[in-house]
Scaffold this motif. Sequence first.
Motif, short mmCIF file in Angstrom:
data_model
loop_
_atom_site.label_atom_id
_atom_site.label_comp_id
_atom_site.label_asym_id
_atom_site.label_seq_id
_atom_site.Cartn_x
_atom_site.Cartn_y
_atom_site.Cartn_z
N GLY A 1 -6.52 11.06 -13.04
CA GLY A 1 -6.65 10.60 -11.66
C GLY A 1 -7.66 9.48 -11.49
N THR A 2 -7.74 8.60 -12.50
CA THR A 2 -8.68 7.47 -12.39
C THR A 2 -7.98 6.18 -12.78
OG1 THR A 2 -10.89 6.74 -13.01
CG2 THR A 2 -9.62 7.84 -14.72
N THR A 3 -8.76 5.15 -13.06
CA THR A 3 -8.16 3.85 -13.40
C THR A 3 -8.16 3.64 -14.92
OG1 THR A 3 -10.29 2.74 -13.28
CG2 THR A 3 -8.99 2.82 -11.25
N SER B 1 0.84 -1.21 0.00
CA SER B 1 0.00 0.00 0.00
C SER B 1 0.87 1.25 0.00
CB SER B 1 -0.92 0.01 1.22
OG SER B 1 -1.75 -1.11 1.21
N LEU B 2 1.93 1.23 0.81
CA LEU B 2 2.79 2.42 0.88
C LEU B 2 3.51 2.65 -0.46
CD1 LEU B 2 3.57 4.58 2.98
CD2 LEU B 2 5.66 3.29 3.40
N ALA B 3 4.00 1.55 -1.05
CA ALA B 3 4.68 1.68 -2.35
C ALA B 3 3.71 2.17 -3.42
CB ALA B 3 5.30 0.35 -2.74
N ALA B 4 2.49 1.64 -3.40
CA ALA B 4 1.50 2.05 -4.41
C ALA B 4 1.17 3.53 -4.26
CB ALA B 4 0.24 1.21 -4.27
N ALA B 5 1.19 4.01 -3.02
CA ALA B 5 0.85 5.43 -2.79
C ALA B 5 1.99 6.36 -3.16
CB ALA B 5 0.47 5.64 -1.33
N LEU B 6 3.22 5.90 -3.03
CA LEU B 6 4.35 6.86 -3.11
C LEU B 6 5.37 6.59 -4.21
CD1 LEU B 6 5.04 7.17 0.74
CD2 LEU B 6 3.84 8.79 -0.71
N VAL B 7 5.42 5.37 -4.73
CA VAL B 7 6.47 5.07 -5.72
C VAL B 7 5.88 5.11 -7.13
CG1 VAL B 7 8.20 3.40 -6.47
CG2 VAL B 7 7.65 3.62 -4.05
N PRO B 8 6.37 6.02 -7.98
CA PRO B 8 5.88 6.01 -9.37
C PRO B 8 6.41 4.78 -10.11
CG PRO B 8 7.35 7.91 -8.97
CD PRO B 8 7.38 7.05 -7.75
N ARG B 9 5.66 4.34 -11.11
CA ARG B 9 6.17 3.25 -11.95
C ARG B 9 7.43 3.73 -12.67
NH1 ARG B 9 0.43 1.24 -13.72
NH2 ARG B 9 0.28 3.37 -14.38
N ARG B 10 8.28 2.78 -13.07
CA ARG B 10 9.50 3.14 -13.79
C ARG B 10 9.12 3.95 -15.05
NH1 ARG B 10 14.43 0.78 -13.40
NH2 ARG B 10 13.53 -0.95 -12.25
N GLY B 11 9.75 5.12 -15.20
CA GLY B 11 9.46 5.96 -16.37
C GLY B 11 8.37 6.98 -16.12
N GLY C 1 -4.86 4.94 -9.91
CA GLY C 1 -5.63 3.71 -10.12
C GLY C 1 -4.95 2.51 -9.50
N ARG C 2 -3.65 2.42 -9.70
CA ARG C 2 -2.88 1.31 -9.13
C ARG C 2 -2.91 1.37 -7.61
NH1 ARG C 2 3.61 0.88 -9.08
NH2 ARG C 2 3.17 2.89 -8.17
N ALA C 3 -2.83 2.60 -7.07
CA ALA C 3 -2.80 2.77 -5.61
C ALA C 3 -4.08 2.24 -4.98
CB ALA C 3 -2.61 4.25 -5.27
N ARG D 1 -7.51 8.52 -4.18
CA ARG D 1 -7.01 7.16 -4.36
C ARG D 1 -5.63 6.99 -3.71
NH1 ARG D 1 -9.89 4.32 -8.29
NH2 ARG D 1 -11.43 5.60 -9.35
N ILE D 2 -4.78 8.01 -3.88
CA ILE D 2 -3.46 7.96 -3.26
C ILE D 2 -3.62 8.01 -1.73
CG2 ILE D 2 -1.25 9.17 -3.03
CD1 ILE D 2 -1.48 8.11 -5.79
#
Lengths: 237, 200
Positions: free
Chosen positions: B168-170, A92-102, A109-111, A183-184
Motif C-alpha cells: 500500500g505504498t509507492t 483522479s477517479l480512474a487512479a482510484a478505481l481502475v486497476p492497471r492492465r493485468g 501509489g499511482r492514485a 491513498r485511494i
Amino acid sequence: MTARDVEGGLLGPPGEFGQAPPPAADLLKAVGAMKPVRTRTRFGAFALVGLLGLVWPAVALDRLPLRRDLSALPAWWVVTAAALWGVAFGLSLAAALVPRRGDVLPAPGRASRLSGAAMAAVLLFVLVATAQAPGVSLRPEDLHWTLLRSCVHCASFVLEIAAVFLVVGLLALRRLVPMGGPRIGMALGAAGGAMGGLVLHFICPIADTSHVALAHVGGMGLAAAIGALLLSGAGRR
Amino acid sequence: MDAEAIEAADVMARYCRGEAAAFHRLYALLAPRILAYLKGLLGDQAAAEDTLQVTFLKVHEARATYVLGANPIPWMYTIAHRTCLDELRRRKRSRVRLTPDGTLHSEPAAHLTGVAADAHQDQTDRPDAAATAGALAALDRLPENQRQALLLTKVHGRSTAEAAMITGTTPGAIKQRAHRAYVTLRDMLGKAEPAKAEPS
C-alpha cells in the motif's frame, strides 16, 4: 560485505518455498459449498461511481443560474479551465478505481501521485491564469461577504458534491482495498472535489483568484483529505 | 505476464467458475510461497500457518472481486499482508501468549523461504551457512517496513510496483526501504564478522 553477500545469505535455492499444510476443514467446507461467481471488470467501479456521482452535478448545473460573467470571459479560457477540472476529475477517479492492465487492485501509489499532480495543476492554473471580466465578475466584497465567508460557502458546495463520490466509492471499494486505503481515498476525494470545482467554474460568480484558489481548489484538497481519512480504516476487514 | 502468472490467472478463472479442483491447484501453486512470506513477517511457524488459512478463506470470500485475466499473485500477497498486519496488531494487544498449561510457546524456527530450520541440517548445498544464519538474525532486527520491502523484492521476486501495491505504498518508497534494509544489513553483518573471527 557487499549487497551480493547479503542477498546470498538471504536467498535459499531458487524456487524453494517449502511445504504448506493442507487446507483447513472450514476452508474445504467453504470451497465444497461454492457456486460460480460473477467477477469484477476493470472499469465497472469507475463507471458505477462516475455515473451515480454525476447525477447531482448535472442537477445543480440544470437548476442553478450560470455565473453572470460567463459570456464576458474569453471562450478559450472557459473551455481550458473546464477541461482542466474535467481531466483532474477523470484522472483522479480512474487512479482510484481502475486497476492497471493485468492487476486486480488499483495501485495506491499511482492514485496518490496522479491525484496530487491533478490538484497541483489546477492550483497552478488558478494562480497563474484566473480570468476576470472587469465590471461583470464579482469579488466577495461586492456581495458584502468576507473572503472567509465566500470560501466556506463554495468549499461546502464542493464537499457536498464530493460526498456522493466518497459514499458511492466507499461502497464500491468496500471489499477491494486491503492496503493503501488512504491513498485511494485521497484520489477518490480529489475526484469528487474536482467535479465540485468544475460545477463552480460555471456557476460561481466570484472570479477573485484568492477565492477560487482557497475555496474551489482548497475544497478539492479538503475532499481529498476527508477521503484519505475515511479510507484509512476501510481495509481492516 | 510470465508463465507462472498466466497459469495462476487461468486457475483463478476456473476457481471463480466454481471448479473445486481449481482451488486445490491454486492452493498448491501459491500456498507455499505465501506461507513463506507470512513466516518472514511473523517469524512464527504456527501463526503463519493459521494466517495462511485465514488468507485463503478471505480469498475465497473475495473471489468475486477478482478481475478475469489479471495476475492473482500480487492480489493474494496483498490479502496475506493485510491478514498478517491484523495478526501483528492482535499480538500487540495480547502481551503474553501462554500454552494451555501456562507455559510460554516455543516457536518452531523457519527459514525465510519457508523451509523449517531443522530441514537444513545438511547445509553443504548452501553457499555460506554462516552468512545465511547471520543475515536471518539481522533481518529480524530490521524495521518492519524495511523487512517487508526486502522480503517481497529479494526473496519473493516481486517487482517494485507489485511490492508497492501489496504494502500500500509507492514504488519509490519500496526501492528506498529495500536499499535502506540492505545498508542496515551490511552494517550489522559487517560488524558481526570481526567478532566471529576472535577465538572463543
